[in-house]
Design a protein around this motif. Sequence first.
Motif, mmCIF file in Angstrom:
data_model
loop_
_atom_site.group_PDB
_atom_site.id
_atom_site.type_symbol
_atom_site.label_atom_id
_atom_site.label_comp_id
_atom_site.label_asym_id
_atom_site.label_seq_id
_atom_site.Cartn_x
_atom_site.Cartn_y
_atom_site.Cartn_z
ATOM 1 N N VAL A 34 -72.141 46.507 20.005
ATOM 2 C CA VAL A 34 -73.064 47.596 19.658
ATOM 3 C C VAL A 34 -72.781 48.872 20.445
ATOM 4 O O VAL A 34 -73.507 49.852 20.329
ATOM 5 N N CYS A 35 -71.724 48.893 21.204
ATOM 6 C CA CYS A 35 -71.358 50.037 22.028
ATOM 7 C C CYS A 35 -70.798 51.174 21.156
ATOM 8 O O CYS A 35 -70.101 50.911 20.172
ATOM 9 N N PRO A 36 -71.043 52.427 21.513
ATOM 10 C CA PRO A 36 -70.499 53.560 20.755
ATOM 11 C C PRO A 36 -68.966 53.578 20.685
ATOM 12 O O PRO A 36 -68.403 54.086 19.715
ATOM 13 N N GLU A 40 -64.483 49.395 14.055
ATOM 14 C CA GLU A 40 -64.244 48.387 13.021
ATOM 15 C C GLU A 40 -63.029 47.516 13.329
ATOM 16 O O GLU A 40 -63.026 46.315 13.083
ATOM 17 N N CYS A 41 -61.987 48.120 13.872
ATOM 18 C CA CYS A 41 -60.778 47.366 14.226
ATOM 19 C C CYS A 41 -61.116 46.272 15.247
ATOM 20 O O CYS A 41 -60.735 45.117 15.083
ATOM 21 N N HIS A 46 -62.504 40.543 16.407
ATOM 22 C CA HIS A 46 -63.495 39.820 17.208
ATOM 23 C C HIS A 46 -63.266 40.044 18.700
ATOM 24 O O HIS A 46 -63.373 39.110 19.508
ATOM 25 N N GLU A 47 -62.926 41.274 19.052
ATOM 26 C CA GLU A 47 -62.730 41.601 20.469
ATOM 27 C C GLU A 47 -64.083 41.859 21.130
ATOM 28 O O GLU A 47 -64.951 42.508 20.551
ATOM 29 N N ILE A 60 -59.351 50.142 20.483
ATOM 30 C CA ILE A 60 -60.213 51.171 21.064
ATOM 31 C C ILE A 60 -59.351 52.129 21.877
ATOM 32 O O ILE A 60 -58.777 51.757 22.894
ATOM 33 N N SER A 61 -59.275 53.355 21.391
ATOM 34 C CA SER A 61 -58.424 54.348 22.053
ATOM 35 C C SER A 61 -59.212 55.548 22.559
ATOM 36 O O SER A 61 -58.647 56.427 23.196
#
Length: 97
Positions: A34-36, A40-41, A46-47, A60-61
């Motif tokens: 639920v973090c900003p 979707e990736c 399921h990370e 997450i980049s």
Amino acid sequence: MDEFEKLIEELNQLNEEEGLKKIKELEKDCVCPVCPSYNECANRKHENMFCITGKSDGCISMELGCLCPTCALAQKYQIGVMYNFYCHRGSETEQRG
């Protein structure tokens, strides 16, 4: 030794299967999904549990916000304030260097 170090020591003493089971148990308190910064990736792969498992595997980049300090898991193990953005910067262990 702080609470997080005790957890990591416990995980290191488990075999791979038991370690994955323990991490799965800890996931119930994880706020990563639920973090900003979560996207979707990361969801498709399921990370989560970045504080333990390390940064995202290419999903997450960007740091768009961090809920680590509010996470029940982080609070229980006294992490997430000094170091955070685990999804982008690496696990608590990695950031402590």
